[in-house]
Enzyme design. Structure first.
Site, PDB file in Angstrom:
ATOM      1  CB  THR A  18      -9.528  -9.459 -31.736  1.00  0.00           C
ATOM      2  OG1 THR A  18      -8.642  -8.416 -32.169  1.00  0.00           O
ATOM      3  CG2 THR A  18     -10.555  -8.860 -30.808  1.00  0.00           C
ATOM      4  CE  LYS A 199       0.304 -19.774 -17.807  1.00  0.00           C
ATOM      5  NZ  LYS A 199      -0.208 -19.846 -19.119  1.00  0.00           N
ATOM      6  CG  ASN A 203       0.908 -23.780 -20.145  1.00  0.00           C
ATOM      7  OD1 ASN A 203       1.475 -22.714 -19.963  1.00  0.00           O
ATOM      8  ND2 ASN A 203      -0.411 -23.876 -20.091  1.00  0.00           N
ATOM      9  CG  ASN A 207      -1.831 -26.448 -22.110  1.00  0.00           C
ATOM     10  OD1 ASN A 207      -1.895 -26.321 -20.902  1.00  0.00           O
ATOM     11  ND2 ASN A 207      -2.120 -25.470 -22.941  1.00  0.00           N
TER      12      ASN A 207
END
Ligand SMILES: NC(=O)C1=CN([C@@H]2O[C@H](COP(=O)(O)OP(=O)(O)OC[C@H]3O[C@@H](n4cnc5c(N)ncnc54)[C@H](OP(=O)(O)O)[C@@H]3O)[C@@H](O)[C@H]2O)C=CC1
Ligand SMILES: CC(C)(CO)C(=O)C(=O)O
Length: 326
Positions: A18, A199, A203, A207
């Protein structure tokens, strides 16, 4: 493939992780009326008492009442399990997934990188496995507090062994329906592996370089050498994808370069982890693609160097802060 997913719009969702992604999308699903069960970690007690706060460009809200757990064995088995851990924690999935997943359920891996679906296939048996690529800028800024800054579309595709393209399946449509009711734009990927490689075109350079150069995207693009390096890395990624019969057009590279040069200054999720001395997703984002290149004898010197540097940095983070990967 497994049996059919729970029909209708009353599917139950478990959120494993979460954080910026799981907290945001899980909260949006609950806000739209879905039954959602959240696995919390360090902020379990705080969220149990005060709820989950979401500051979002789509509208701020707080979930005051939500199903929170700090132990998967207390959670009900759900129709859809959304995995939104950092991939550095994926070894935990062997124990985290089975208790929360219905036999007829589906797992949606909302993570960056390559090989995440393949890695969980032995754990979840015949369950449907989906991959989701999140095009969103979201951060967990404090315990129980998510900040969604921009974008939000998810591209989803269904996984099959060896990443054989499955097209747009009924399971994808069912889950996309819930997300769309929650106001989350969904795009379908007929070929999950192609979507993952596309993607990675973004990335791997951004990144990776954001950590090695200690820089934001605008700083990388503002320097002629590092913007060229980004482009060279993108070309390597495209070459590896092609070796797996995934064609990414030349125009896509220019699109990603232009998009990044024009977007607001951005700190990548890998750089945020680095800044907070947390282990970085080097294996899923750079290591696995590098292994794919090596397996097909595709020369990727820039990617190999980037991997060596990130691996070194990650080893140092883990050595200095042993809890960084707990
Ligand atoms: N953030 C973004 O904008 C984007 C992220 N992604 C990808 O999405 C994925 C998720 O990233 P993101 O949401 O940013 O990561 P976060 O670090 O924000 O969230 C990960 C969550 O996992 C929780 N967690 C860690 N260990 C455990 C555990 N043992 N049990 C239960 N929960 C645990 C963390 O809790 P705690 O903090 O308490 O340890 C945290 O809330 C990554 O693969 C990332 O690359 C993709 C696109 C954009
Ligand atoms: C491409 C981006 C920025 C999400 O849209 C991302 O994947 C990240 O920061 O890791």
């Amino acid at each position: 493939m497994g049996t059919e997913l729970q029909s209708g719009t009353n599917r139950s969702y478990a959120i494993i992780g979460t954080g910026a992604i799981g907290g945001f999308y899980g909260a949006k699903l609950q806000q739209a009326g879905c039954e959602v069960h959240f696995l919390l970690h360090r902020d379990y007690e705080l969220v149990r008492q005060r709820g989950l706060r979401v500051d979002s460009v789509w509208g701020n809200f707080t979930l005051d009442s939500l199903n929170v757990y700090n132990d998967v064995h207390q959670m009900p088995a759900c129709d859809v399990v959304i995995v939104a851990l950092k991939t550095t924690r994926n070894s935990l999935l062997t124990s985290l997934l089975p208790p929360v997943l219905k036999e007829s359920g589906a797992v949606l891996m909302l993570q960056n990188g390559l090989g995440n679906e393949e890695a969980i296939a032995p754990i979840v048996g015949k369950t449907h496995i989906l991959g989701g690529l999140c095009f969103i800028c979201s951060n967990k800024v404090a315990e129980g507090h998510i900040h969604h800054l921009d974008y939000g579309t998810i591209t989803i595709g269904e996984y099959a062994p060896d990443y054989q393209p499955l097209g747009i399946t009924a399971t994808l449509r069912d889950i996309a329906g819930d997300f769309e009711i929650a106001g989350i734009p969904i795009q379908f990927a007929e070929d999950l592996l192609l979507a993952r490689w596309k993607k990675l075109v973004w990335n791997i350079p951004y990144n990776g370089l954001s950590v090695v150069l200690n820089a934001r995207t605008d700083e990388i693009m503002g320097n002629e050498y590092t913007s060229l390096l980004s482009e060279q890395l993108m070309r390597e990624v495209v070459a590896v994808a092609a070796a797996y019969n995934r064609e990414i057009p030349e125009s896509f590279i220019q699109k990603m370069l232009d998009h990044t040069a024009n977007m607001k200054p951005y700190i990548t999720s890998m750089k945020l982890d680095y800044d907070q001395h947390r282990s970085i997703e080097v294996e899923s984002i750079v290591g696995n693609p590098l292994q794919s290149a090596i397996a097909k004898n595709i020369p990727v010197p820039k990617m190999a160097m980037l991997y060596a540097q990130l691996n070194f940095i990650n080893t140092q983070i883990t050595a200095k802060s042993p809890l960084s990967s707990s």
